[in-house]
Scaffold this motif. Structure first.
Motif, PDB file in Angstrom:
ATOM      1  N   THR A  47      -8.922  10.167   2.344  1.00 37.05           N
ATOM      2  CA  THR A  47      -8.110  10.746   1.279  1.00 37.05           C
ATOM      3  C   THR A  47      -8.007  12.247   1.477  1.00 37.05           C
ATOM      4  O   THR A  47      -8.908  12.869   2.048  1.00 37.05           O
ATOM      5  CB  THR A  47      -8.718  10.460  -0.109  1.00 37.05           C
ATOM      6  OG1 THR A  47     -10.058  10.922  -0.128  1.00 37.05           O
ATOM      7  CG2 THR A  47      -8.676   8.991  -0.433  1.00 37.05           C
ATOM      8  N   GLN A  73      -3.549  16.579  -2.439  1.00 37.11           N
ATOM      9  CA  GLN A  73      -2.235  17.202  -2.320  1.00 37.11           C
ATOM     10  C   GLN A  73      -2.095  18.337  -3.334  1.00 37.11           C
ATOM     11  O   GLN A  73      -1.416  19.309  -3.081  1.00 37.11           O
ATOM     12  CB  GLN A  73      -1.135  16.162  -2.560  1.00 37.11           C
ATOM     13  CG  GLN A  73      -1.155  15.011  -1.577  1.00 37.11           C
ATOM     14  CD  GLN A  73      -0.648  15.401  -0.216  1.00 37.11           C
ATOM     15  OE1 GLN A  73       0.437  15.953  -0.106  1.00 37.11           O
ATOM     16  NE2 GLN A  73      -1.411  15.149   0.813  1.00 37.11           N
ATOM     17  N   LYS A  88      -3.063  15.192  -7.621  1.00 36.07           N
ATOM     18  CA  LYS A  88      -2.442  14.232  -6.701  1.00 36.07           C
ATOM     19  C   LYS A  88      -3.291  14.086  -5.443  1.00 36.07           C
ATOM     20  O   LYS A  88      -3.695  15.073  -4.840  1.00 36.07           O
ATOM     21  CB  LYS A  88      -1.036  14.719  -6.336  1.00 36.07           C
ATOM     22  CG  LYS A  88      -0.260  13.794  -5.439  1.00 36.07           C
ATOM     23  CD  LYS A  88       1.133  14.368  -5.170  1.00 36.07           C
ATOM     24  CE  LYS A  88       1.916  13.539  -4.216  1.00 36.07           C
ATOM     25  NZ  LYS A  88       3.235  14.128  -3.936  1.00 36.07           N
ATOM     26  N   ARG A 125      -3.520  11.787  -1.710  1.00 36.03           N
ATOM     27  CA  ARG A 125      -2.883  10.893  -0.741  1.00 36.03           C
ATOM     28  C   ARG A 125      -3.988  10.165   0.011  1.00 36.03           C
ATOM     29  O   ARG A 125      -4.910  10.801   0.527  1.00 36.03           O
ATOM     30  CB  ARG A 125      -2.027  11.696   0.233  1.00 36.03           C
ATOM     31  CG  ARG A 125      -1.404  10.868   1.332  1.00 36.03           C
ATOM     32  CD  ARG A 125      -0.539  11.756   2.240  1.00 36.03           C
ATOM     33  NE  ARG A 125      -0.093  11.026   3.388  1.00 36.03           N
ATOM     34  CZ  ARG A 125      -0.427  11.318   4.635  1.00 36.03           C
ATOM     35  NH1 ARG A 125      -1.181  12.360   4.892  1.00 36.03           N
ATOM     36  NH2 ARG A 125       0.027  10.589   5.636  1.00 36.03           N
ATOM     37  N   GLU A 144      -0.143   4.014   3.335  1.00 39.22           N
ATOM     38  CA  GLU A 144      -0.613   5.147   2.551  1.00 39.22           C
ATOM     39  C   GLU A 144      -0.365   4.876   1.076  1.00 39.22           C
ATOM     40  O   GLU A 144       0.497   4.084   0.708  1.00 39.22           O
ATOM     41  CB  GLU A 144       0.025   6.450   2.989  1.00 39.22           C
ATOM     42  CG  GLU A 144       1.493   6.573   2.729  1.00 39.22           C
ATOM     43  CD  GLU A 144       2.033   7.929   3.166  1.00 39.22           C
ATOM     44  OE1 GLU A 144       2.819   8.492   2.403  1.00 39.22           O
ATOM     45  OE2 GLU A 144       1.655   8.402   4.247  1.00 39.22           O
ATOM     46  N   ILE A 201      -0.433   6.895  -2.942  1.00 44.14           N
ATOM     47  CA  ILE A 201      -0.433   8.138  -3.705  1.00 44.14           C
ATOM     48  C   ILE A 201      -1.074   7.845  -5.061  1.00 44.14           C
ATOM     49  O   ILE A 201      -0.679   6.903  -5.746  1.00 44.14           O
ATOM     50  CB  ILE A 201       0.997   8.691  -3.902  1.00 44.14           C
ATOM     51  CG1 ILE A 201       1.687   8.901  -2.559  1.00 44.14           C
ATOM     52  CG2 ILE A 201       0.982   9.960  -4.734  1.00 44.14           C
ATOM     53  CD1 ILE A 201       1.079   9.975  -1.692  1.00 44.14           C
ATOM     54  N   ASN A 242       1.931   4.730  -5.946  1.00 47.43           N
ATOM     55  CA  ASN A 242       2.802   4.290  -4.871  1.00 47.43           C
ATOM     56  C   ASN A 242       1.945   3.833  -3.699  1.00 47.43           C
ATOM     57  O   ASN A 242       1.046   4.552  -3.272  1.00 47.43           O
ATOM     58  CB  ASN A 242       3.715   5.451  -4.453  1.00 47.43           C
ATOM     59  CG  ASN A 242       4.713   5.054  -3.401  1.00 47.43           C
ATOM     60  OD1 ASN A 242       4.938   3.879  -3.152  1.00 47.43           O
ATOM     61  ND2 ASN A 242       5.318   6.048  -2.777  1.00 47.43           N
TER      62      ASN A 242
END
Length: 163
Positions: free
Chosen positions: A64, A67, A71, A73, A97, A99, A117
């Motif tokens: 991980t 961001q 957030k 990713r 991936e 989010i 997502n």
């Protein structure tokens, strides 16, 4: 005068870099570790629910990166073996991936992350035994299994998987 300006600029740069190095990240190591653990469980449960007959499920990569303060990713890859028609085993590798966004803290003070997502970016199927396909005829007699130990190509065939 130049020496004084240079000294002030150097001191400001030194102070700024010291603050950057000694500041704590907005998302701590424990948070990243918890997200990775929960995401690994979720991936495994989801794949096993959709394909209960797979074997040797393993997550080969999961990391991980922050961001922003709210957030994260996550990048992952997992592999499993699955039997196809004729009893042949295939090894499938799926990369993807996700989010995640941080929700406002509740009364307990614990962070809550929501998976917003998820997408897979690369699906690869590797056949353990290759097939020899001869051009020029559409009849099944021209397709024959390759002898064990001999592969039709230097590397195993890779075919995208449809979902």
């Amino acid at each position: 005068m130049k020496k004084i300006v240079s000294l002030i600029v150097f001191t400001a740069a030194l102070f700024w870099t010291w603050n950057i190095i000694h500041s704590s990240p907005a998302i701590g190591f424990e948070t990243h570790s918890g997200i990775q653990e929960k995401l690994a469980e979720l991936i495994k449960e989801t794949v096993l629910a959709k394909k209960p007959n797979i074997q040797n499920f393993r997550i080969s990569r999961l990391w991980t990166e922050a961001q922003s303060d709210t957030k994260v990713r996550a990048v992952f890859a997992y592999q499993f073996n699955e039997a196809v028609e004729g009893g042949e085993m295939t090894e499938q590798t799926v990369e993807g991936e996700a989010i995640l966004f941080r929700e406002p803290q509740e009364e307990g003070g614990q962070d809550r992350w929501t998976l917003q997502n998820v997408r897979t970016t690369n699906d690869i199927v590797t056949f353990s035994e290759g097939l020899v396909v001869t051009p020029g005829s559409d009849t099944p007699e021209t397709i024959e299994a390759a002898p064990t130990g001999e592969a039709p190509a230097a590397t195993p065939a890779a075919t995208p998987v449809t979902k």
